[in-house]
Write a protein that holds these residues in place. Structure first.
Motif, PDB file in Angstrom:
ATOM      1  N   HIS A 166       0.845  -1.198   0.000  1.00 11.04           N
ATOM      2  CA  HIS A 166       0.000   0.000   0.000  1.00 11.04           C
ATOM      3  C   HIS A 166       0.878   1.246   0.000  1.00 11.04           C
ATOM      4  N   GLU A 167       0.245   2.368  -0.337  1.00 12.72           N
ATOM      5  CA  GLU A 167       0.926   3.658  -0.322  1.00 12.72           C
ATOM      6  C   GLU A 167       0.634   4.360   1.009  1.00 12.72           C
ATOM      7  N   SER A 175      -2.945   5.621   2.428  1.00 10.81           N
ATOM      8  CA  SER A 175      -4.025   5.039   1.632  1.00 10.81           C
ATOM      9  C   SER A 175      -5.199   4.590   2.501  1.00 10.81           C
ATOM     10  N   SER A 199       4.543   3.743   3.305  1.00  6.18           N
ATOM     11  CA  SER A 199       4.197   2.839   2.216  1.00  6.18           C
ATOM     12  C   SER A 199       4.865   1.492   2.517  1.00  6.18           C
ATOM     13  N   ILE A 241      -1.310  -3.538  -8.544  1.00  6.70           N
ATOM     14  CA  ILE A 241      -1.294  -2.139  -8.103  1.00  6.70           C
ATOM     15  C   ILE A 241      -1.365  -2.123  -6.581  1.00  6.70           C
ATOM     16  N   ARG A 242      -0.477  -1.368  -5.971  1.00  4.62           N
ATOM     17  CA  ARG A 242      -0.546  -1.251  -4.515  1.00  4.62           C
ATOM     18  C   ARG A 242      -1.849  -0.571  -4.104  1.00  4.62           C
ATOM     19  N   SER A 294      -2.643   3.285  -4.761  1.00  2.24           N
ATOM     20  CA  SER A 294      -1.762   3.794  -5.804  1.00  2.24           C
ATOM     21  C   SER A 294      -2.480   3.665  -7.144  1.00  2.24           C
ATOM     22  N   SER A 295      -1.955   4.318  -8.151  1.00  2.00           N
ATOM     23  CA  SER A 295      -2.543   4.112  -9.470  1.00  2.00           C
ATOM     24  C   SER A 295      -1.477   3.580 -10.427  1.00  2.00           C
ATOM     25  N   LYS A 296      -0.281   3.388  -9.858  1.00  2.00           N
ATOM     26  CA  LYS A 296       0.824   2.929 -10.701  1.00  2.00           C
ATOM     27  C   LYS A 296       0.786   1.396 -10.858  1.00  2.00           C
ATOM     28  N   GLN A 299       2.421  -2.019 -11.384  1.00  2.00           N
ATOM     29  CA  GLN A 299       3.764  -2.583 -11.210  1.00  2.00           C
ATOM     30  C   GLN A 299       3.778  -4.010 -11.737  1.00  2.00           C
TER      31      GLN A 299
END
Ligand SMILES: Nc1ncnc2c1ncn2[C@@H]1O[C@H](COP(=O)(O)OP(=O)(O)OP(=O)(O)O)[C@@H](O)[C@H]1O
Ligand SMILES: [Mg+2]
Length: 414
Positions: free
Chosen positions: A85-86, A89, A96, A135-136, A139-141, A143
């Protein structure tokens, strides 16, 4: 096979039962591939060692191995544990954090009790299996990770699918290769081997001579149902090792440690129960089909009468023609419908005709086998209630009148 003995020794696996050997063999064969594996077997049968065997014999053996007990992690935190997670969040996410899938990159993840995963997490898992992407939380990234997945379950995952608790697509992706770990009650003499091994281990641990069984006690061990499987055998061996002073264990002493010992291998009965549950599910399905079919026949008759008496006008196109042909084809009383013969639309090209005939045949075949099932079900129900129609009809979920009609229709003798 020498290899097999080495593996057993290395991982402390006891037993020579064929089903166990086969399970180990499959694990070794599948290890070098990247296929996901689903390990099934009752609780306490020894599933946990298999993912370790697979990992150690794979090219990922120098990478991380992470075992996650999906059933032990609260639903609210499982996504964050698995995928990370970030910061910020959710309340309490002060930093994170990497999830197991990120940490296990280039290694293996063992998802124990996989059927316990919430559906939303199953979606994320499927994505990793299909593309390696995750995706964590927060987050929206997107991985990427390169992880081999091994899952285990002591419940029947297909049941969880039926109940809508497990995604079927995920099941098929995880279950690329299934390994079934047998219960000790199927393993015959393995029980004695396991007992001997555990008694020696506990003797060492507690620094006392190992317990032994006299021959009557051995028989009891072999005949007991072992609902808790190897884990139960291990626990009982430990209890006896500690509690009993006399090192040679007699039947009566052993019996006192076995809940519900009655000399019968109970799981045989349990298996019957399962079969029963399955067959009653099947019977319900038959009942539904049975009712649907009789509704359908009533409707067919109604439509047939209406058409024959010119009460309704059916415009003739290709589809209607097929339907009507089927309708008449399946109604024993009328072989040719005059209206159909007169219609120019009935004069189809021979190709169309052929497909029509095929359709009709299929339907008739199907309804015939349903009729057989009907007869079988009716006979069963009548037998069960020694010919009492009221009870039999109730059991079949149809009215007594319908039952009476069907008995006559099929000429069922009692
Ligand atoms: N063939 C075996 N040889 C030696 N020990 C075994 C064997 N099978 C099982 N055991 C032991 O039995 C215990 C239970 O095994 P394990 O924890 O792997 O069960 P499981 O199948 O994962 O059960 P659950 O579904 O309840 O998690 C462990 O202590 C394990 O070491
Ligand atoms: Mg386990």
């Amino acid at each position: 096979m020498k290899d097999l003995q080495n593996i057993k020794q290395r991982f402390g696996i006891i037993g020579n039962y064929e089903g166990l050997n086969r399970a180990i063999d499959i694990a070794v064969q599948v290890a070098p591939t990247d296929l996901s594996v689903l390990i099934t077997g009752e609780s306490g049968t020894g599933k946990e060692v298999f993912p370790q065997v697979i990992h150690s014999y794979s090219a990922r053996k120098h990478g991380p191995y992470i075992a996650v007990n999906c059933g032990a992690i609260p639903e609210g935190t499982i996504d964050s544990e698995l995928f990370g997670h970030e910061k910020g969040s959710f309340t309490g996410a002060t930093d994170s954090r990497k999830g197991y899938f990120e940490v296990a990159d280039s290694g293996t993840i063992f998802l124990d009790e996989v059927a316990e995963l919430p559906l939303s997490t199953q979606v994320r898992l499927l994505r990793i299996l299909e593309s390696g992407e995750f995706i964590r939380v927060g987050s929206s990234k997107v991985q990427k990770t390169n992880v081999r997945m091994i899952a285990a379950s002591n419940v029947d995952v297909t049941r969880a699918i039926d109940k809508g608790k497990f995604r079927e697509d995920l099941y098929y992706r995880l279950n690329t290769l299934p390994i079934k770990v047998p219960s000790p009650r199927e393993r015959g003499d393995d029980i004695l081997l396991l007992f001997r091994k555990f008694s020696v281990d506990f003797a060492e641990r507690y620094r006392m001579p190992a317990i032994r069984l006299d021959s009557e006690a051995k028989n009891i061990l072999l005949n007991y149902s072992w609902p808790g499987n190897v884990r139960q055998l291990k626990n009982i061996t430990e209890q006896i090792s500690i509690i009993e002073n006399e090192r040679e264990i007699k039947a009566d002493v052993l019996k006192a440690y076995l809940p519900d010992y009655d000399g019968v291998k109970l799981p045989a009965i349990i298996r019957k129960d399962e079969e029963k549950a399955f067959s009653s599910e099947r019977e319900i399905l038959y009942k539904i089909l049975f009712d649907m079919k009789s509704d359908m026949n009533d409707l067919k008759k109604l439509v047939y009468d209406l058409i024959q008496h010119g009460e309704i006008d059916v415009p003739f196109d290709k589809t209607n023609s097929t339907v009507i042909k089927n309708l008449f084809g399946d109604t024993k009383t009328a072989r040719v419908a005059p209206n159909v013969a007169e219609t120019p639309a009935a004069d189809f090209s021979s190709r169309q005709e052929r497909t029509d005939i095929q359709d009709t045949e299929e339907i008739i075949e199907e309804s015939l086998s349903l009729a057989d099932k009907e007869v079988e079900m009716i006979k069963k129900a009548l037998e069960k209630y020694s010919g009492k129609r009221k009870m039999a009809a109730h059991e079949l979920g149809i009215s007594e009148r319908t039952l009476y009609r069907k008995i006559k229709e099929y000429g069922i003798e009692m």
